[in-house]
Structures are given as C-alpha cells and as structure tokens.
Write an enzyme that holds these catalytic residues in place. Structure first.
Site, PDB file in Angstrom:
ATOM      1  N   TYR A  60     -12.332  -2.719  -3.399  1.00 51.33           N
ATOM      2  CA  TYR A  60     -12.856  -2.700  -2.029  1.00 51.33           C
ATOM      3  C   TYR A  60     -14.391  -2.627  -1.989  1.00 51.33           C
ATOM      4  O   TYR A  60     -14.950  -2.191  -0.980  1.00 51.33           O
ATOM      5  CB  TYR A  60     -12.261  -1.519  -1.252  1.00 51.33           C
ATOM      6  CG  TYR A  60     -10.816  -1.749  -0.821  1.00 51.33           C
ATOM      7  CD1 TYR A  60     -10.431  -2.911  -0.146  1.00 51.33           C
ATOM      8  CD2 TYR A  60      -9.829  -0.786  -1.044  1.00 51.33           C
ATOM      9  CE1 TYR A  60      -9.121  -3.122   0.266  1.00 51.33           C
ATOM     10  CE2 TYR A  60      -8.509  -0.988  -0.634  1.00 51.33           C
ATOM     11  CZ  TYR A  60      -8.170  -2.160   0.021  1.00 51.33           C
ATOM     12  OH  TYR A  60      -6.868  -2.360   0.425  1.00 51.33           O
ATOM     13  N   HIS A 110      -2.012  -5.630   1.184  1.00 47.53           N
ATOM     14  CA  HIS A 110      -3.263  -6.343   0.933  1.00 47.53           C
ATOM     15  C   HIS A 110      -2.929  -7.683   0.309  1.00 47.53           C
ATOM     16  O   HIS A 110      -2.049  -7.769  -0.553  1.00 47.53           O
ATOM     17  CB  HIS A 110      -4.185  -5.578  -0.023  1.00 47.53           C
ATOM     18  CG  HIS A 110      -5.353  -6.423  -0.444  1.00 47.53           C
ATOM     19  ND1 HIS A 110      -6.504  -6.507   0.306  1.00 47.53           N
ATOM     20  CD2 HIS A 110      -5.516  -7.280  -1.482  1.00 47.53           C
ATOM     21  CE1 HIS A 110      -7.327  -7.374  -0.275  1.00 47.53           C
ATOM     22  NE2 HIS A 110      -6.740  -7.855  -1.365  1.00 47.53           N
ATOM     23  N   ARG A 113      -1.385 -15.067   3.601  1.00 47.93           N
ATOM     24  CA  ARG A 113      -2.164 -14.448   4.693  1.00 47.93           C
ATOM     25  C   ARG A 113      -1.494 -14.715   6.051  1.00 47.93           C
ATOM     26  O   ARG A 113      -1.507 -13.878   6.935  1.00 47.93           O
ATOM     27  CB  ARG A 113      -3.600 -14.988   4.702  1.00 47.93           C
ATOM     28  CG  ARG A 113      -4.419 -14.556   3.490  1.00 47.93           C
ATOM     29  CD  ARG A 113      -4.869 -13.128   3.540  1.00 47.93           C
ATOM     30  NE  ARG A 113      -5.834 -12.882   4.604  1.00 47.93           N
ATOM     31  CZ  ARG A 113      -6.531 -11.754   4.730  1.00 47.93           C
ATOM     32  NH1 ARG A 113      -6.386 -10.779   3.860  1.00 47.93           N
ATOM     33  NH2 ARG A 113      -7.385 -11.601   5.720  1.00 47.93           N
ATOM     34  N   LYS A 115       0.822  -1.215   0.000  1.00 43.69           N
ATOM     35  CA  LYS A 115       0.000   0.000   0.000  1.00 43.69           C
ATOM     36  C   LYS A 115       0.856   1.265   0.000  1.00 43.69           C
ATOM     37  O   LYS A 115       2.064   1.210   0.257  1.00 43.69           O
ATOM     38  CB  LYS A 115      -0.908  -0.029   1.239  1.00 43.69           C
ATOM     39  CG  LYS A 115      -1.841  -1.239   1.240  1.00 43.69           C
ATOM     40  CD  LYS A 115      -2.844  -1.174   2.368  1.00 43.69           C
ATOM     41  CE  LYS A 115      -3.748  -2.390   2.337  1.00 43.69           C
ATOM     42  NZ  LYS A 115      -4.829  -2.319   3.340  1.00 43.69           N
ATOM     43  N   ASN A 169      -2.220  -0.826   7.249  1.00 40.39           N
ATOM     44  CA  ASN A 169      -1.682  -2.178   7.505  1.00 40.39           C
ATOM     45  C   ASN A 169      -0.757  -2.670   6.392  1.00 40.39           C
ATOM     46  O   ASN A 169      -0.462  -3.836   6.294  1.00 40.39           O
ATOM     47  CB  ASN A 169      -2.809  -3.172   7.817  1.00 40.39           C
ATOM     48  CG  ASN A 169      -3.764  -3.363   6.658  1.00 40.39           C
ATOM     49  OD1 ASN A 169      -3.589  -2.767   5.598  1.00 40.39           O
ATOM     50  ND2 ASN A 169      -4.763  -4.206   6.830  1.00 40.39           N
ATOM     51  N   GLU A 189      -9.775 -10.622  -7.878  1.00 39.85           N
ATOM     52  CA  GLU A 189      -8.853  -9.491  -7.749  1.00 39.85           C
ATOM     53  C   GLU A 189      -7.746  -9.471  -8.809  1.00 39.85           C
ATOM     54  O   GLU A 189      -7.357  -8.391  -9.274  1.00 39.85           O
ATOM     55  CB  GLU A 189      -8.211  -9.500  -6.349  1.00 39.85           C
ATOM     56  CG  GLU A 189      -9.229  -9.189  -5.250  1.00 39.85           C
ATOM     57  CD  GLU A 189      -8.686  -9.424  -3.842  1.00 39.85           C
ATOM     58  OE1 GLU A 189      -7.502  -9.800  -3.695  1.00 39.85           O
ATOM     59  OE2 GLU A 189      -9.454  -9.217  -2.886  1.00 39.85           O
ATOM     60  N   ARG A 206       2.628  -7.441   8.918  1.00 35.83           N
ATOM     61  CA  ARG A 206       1.890  -6.364   9.607  1.00 35.83           C
ATOM     62  C   ARG A 206       2.387  -6.216  11.036  1.00 35.83           C
ATOM     63  O   ARG A 206       2.497  -5.103  11.567  1.00 35.83           O
ATOM     64  CB  ARG A 206       0.390  -6.657   9.565  1.00 35.83           C
ATOM     65  CG  ARG A 206      -0.205  -6.434   8.180  1.00 35.83           C
ATOM     66  CD  ARG A 206      -1.602  -6.993   8.081  1.00 35.83           C
ATOM     67  NE  ARG A 206      -2.235  -6.652   6.802  1.00 35.83           N
ATOM     68  CZ  ARG A 206      -3.244  -7.321   6.292  1.00 35.83           C
ATOM     69  NH1 ARG A 206      -3.752  -8.368   6.931  1.00 35.83           N
ATOM     70  NH2 ARG A 206      -3.768  -6.953   5.138  1.00 35.83           N
ATOM     71  N   PHE A 245     -15.019   2.761   7.901  1.00 37.58           N
ATOM     72  CA  PHE A 245     -13.645   3.058   7.495  1.00 37.58           C
ATOM     73  C   PHE A 245     -13.492   3.193   5.981  1.00 37.58           C
ATOM     74  O   PHE A 245     -12.393   3.490   5.488  1.00 37.58           O
ATOM     75  CB  PHE A 245     -12.684   1.968   8.011  1.00 37.58           C
ATOM     76  CG  PHE A 245     -13.012   0.566   7.544  1.00 37.58           C
ATOM     77  CD1 PHE A 245     -12.610   0.114   6.299  1.00 37.58           C
ATOM     78  CD2 PHE A 245     -13.737  -0.292   8.357  1.00 37.58           C
ATOM     79  CE1 PHE A 245     -12.908  -1.163   5.868  1.00 37.58           C
ATOM     80  CE2 PHE A 245     -14.038  -1.589   7.934  1.00 37.58           C
ATOM     81  CZ  PHE A 245     -13.627  -2.017   6.686  1.00 37.58           C
ATOM     82  N   THR A 271      -5.806  -8.821   9.440  1.00 33.06           N
ATOM     83  CA  THR A 271      -6.114  -7.416   9.102  1.00 33.06           C
ATOM     84  C   THR A 271      -6.077  -6.532  10.345  1.00 33.06           C
ATOM     85  O   THR A 271      -5.517  -5.432  10.316  1.00 33.06           O
ATOM     86  CB  THR A 271      -7.525  -7.344   8.454  1.00 33.06           C
ATOM     87  OG1 THR A 271      -7.550  -8.221   7.338  1.00 33.06           O
ATOM     88  CG2 THR A 271      -7.860  -5.935   8.023  1.00 33.06           C
TER      89      THR A 271
HETATM   90  P1  CMP Z   1      -7.086  -4.956   3.353  1.00 32.95           P
HETATM   91  O1  CMP Z   1      -6.555  -6.327   3.571  1.00 32.95           O
HETATM   92  O2  CMP Z   1      -6.536  -4.155   2.238  1.00 32.95           O
HETATM   93  O3  CMP Z   1      -8.672  -5.076   3.166  1.00 32.95           O
HETATM   94  C1  CMP Z   1      -9.563  -4.061   3.574  1.00 32.95           C
HETATM   95  C2  CMP Z   1      -8.879  -2.940   4.255  1.00 32.95           C
HETATM   96  O4  CMP Z   1      -9.715  -2.096   5.006  1.00 32.95           O
HETATM   97  C3  CMP Z   1      -7.927  -3.503   5.300  1.00 32.95           C
HETATM   98  O5  CMP Z   1      -6.841  -4.137   4.687  1.00 32.95           O
HETATM   99  C4  CMP Z   1      -7.620  -2.284   6.123  1.00 32.95           C
HETATM  100  O6  CMP Z   1      -6.679  -1.444   5.498  1.00 32.95           O
HETATM  101  C5  CMP Z   1      -8.974  -1.592   6.102  1.00 32.95           C
HETATM  102  N1  CMP Z   1      -9.734  -1.882   7.310  1.00 32.95           N
HETATM  103  C6  CMP Z   1     -10.381  -3.011   7.622  1.00 32.95           C
HETATM  104  N2  CMP Z   1     -10.984  -2.901   8.823  1.00 32.95           N
HETATM  105  C7  CMP Z   1     -10.689  -1.666   9.274  1.00 32.95           C
HETATM  106  C8  CMP Z   1     -11.006  -0.959  10.453  1.00 32.95           C
HETATM  107  N3  CMP Z   1     -11.755  -1.507  11.420  1.00 32.95           N
HETATM  108  N4  CMP Z   1     -10.527   0.291  10.589  1.00 32.95           N
HETATM  109  C9  CMP Z   1      -9.771   0.849   9.619  1.00 32.95           C
HETATM  110  N5  CMP Z   1      -9.449   0.228   8.465  1.00 32.95           N
HETATM  111  C10 CMP Z   1      -9.891  -1.020   8.303  1.00 32.95           C
END
Ligand code: CMP
Length: 147
Positions: free
Chosen positions: A49, A115, A85, A9, A112, A126, A102, A57, A91
């Site tokens: 997304y 992805h 993963r 990211k 984080n 994707e 992470r 969020f 996440t």
């Molecule tokens: P990602 O794996 O890219 O998939 C969805 C993204 O949404 C996740 O990583 C985070 O960057 C974001 N995300 C998911 N849950 C939250 C949360 N509770 N607060 C903020 N960002 C979030």
C-alpha cells in the site's frame, strides 16, 4: 494472457465467505495459479500500500490489513485485470453495485473485503510481493486455446 493479484482481506474468513468469493472467480473461468492463506506482515502491507502512505485512511488501512489472515491468489486469463475489477466493483463502496463482490458483501470502503490489482503495472509489482516464482503453478487448460 494476463495475471492479476487478488487477496481476500481480514474478516472474510470470520464471515465464512471465502469459498463463496473464490467460487465467483473460478466460475468466471479464470485459472488459479497460486493460492495461500497467511498473515501479511507489516513490511508487506506497507510495501503493497506504499502509494497510499500519507492518506488519511492509511494508518487504519495498515492496521486493518494486519488484523487477521488473508487469502491471496494469482489469477490468469484474458483481460483478467480489468475483468476482476469489474467483478469486485469500485473501491468506493458507494459506487459498488449489487451483483459485484463489494456490492454484495461490503458496506464500508475500508472493509471492502477484496483487493485486486488495478492495472498491468500494479499486477507486475504486486504479484512478486506475495508469491515467489516457484509458488506460481502453471497448468494447461484445454479451453484456453479457444480464447
Ligand atoms: P484496496 O483495493 O485494497 O486499495 C486501497 C485500499 O484503501 C482500498 O482497497 C480500501 O480498503 C482503502 N481505502 C481507499 N480509499 C479509502 C477511503 N476513502 N476511506 C477508507 N479506506 C479507503
């Protein structure tokens, strides 16, 4: 053999840790089939997304993902989706243990830093969002026959 979509990211480039993260995936033994550095546009971020639209969020997530270049890749390997993963950690940053990407490089769930597709269905959806078929480069790995 499975494939997964991973992207580093915005912020990863600024922190100069792109090589460090890529190195982890490479050393694990996955095959890199596609790799590119680019700015995602709004249509791609929203398509990628889509399942999070409406979450509290979501708006910030879109804004953040548009804030700088990303490095996207397709990785191939046996059970690569679940293994990647495990390498990224969950996440929720509070659950991401040290030793995971992470857990080692992020302190906020929004930031984080990586992805990775969370299921075979997600990977199939994707990968074509990020890469045209001709951008995916198949190559032989002699070790693969021992998997
Ligand atoms: P990602 O794996 O890219 O998939 C969805 C993204 O949404 C996740 O990583 C985070 O960057 C974001 N995300 C998911 N849950 C939250 C949360 N509770 N607060 C903020 N960002 C979030």
């Amino acid at each position: 053999m499975e494939r997964t979509l991973v992207f580093l990211k915005p912020g990863v480039l600024q922190r100069r840790i792109a090589g460090t993260i890529l190195d982890r995936f490479e050393r694990k033994g996955f095959r890199i089939l596609a790799l590119k550095l680019f700015r995602m546009d709004k249509a791609l971020v929203e398509a990628h997304y889509a399942e999070h639209r409406g979450r509290d969020f979501y708006e910030k997530l879109v804004e953040y993902t548009l804030s700088g270049p990303v490095i996207a890749m397709v990785l191939e390997g046996p059970e690569v989706i679940a293994l990647v993963r495990r390498m990224t950690g969950p996440t929720d940053i509070g659950e991401s243990l040290p030793g995971t990407i992470r857990g080692d490089f992020a302190c906020s769930t929004r930031l984080n830093i990586v992805h990775a597709s969370d299921s075979p269905e997600s990977a199939v959806r994707e990968i074509p969002l990020f890469f045209k078929d001709e951008e995916i480069c198949r190559w032989e790995d002699e070790n693969a026959r021992w998997y």
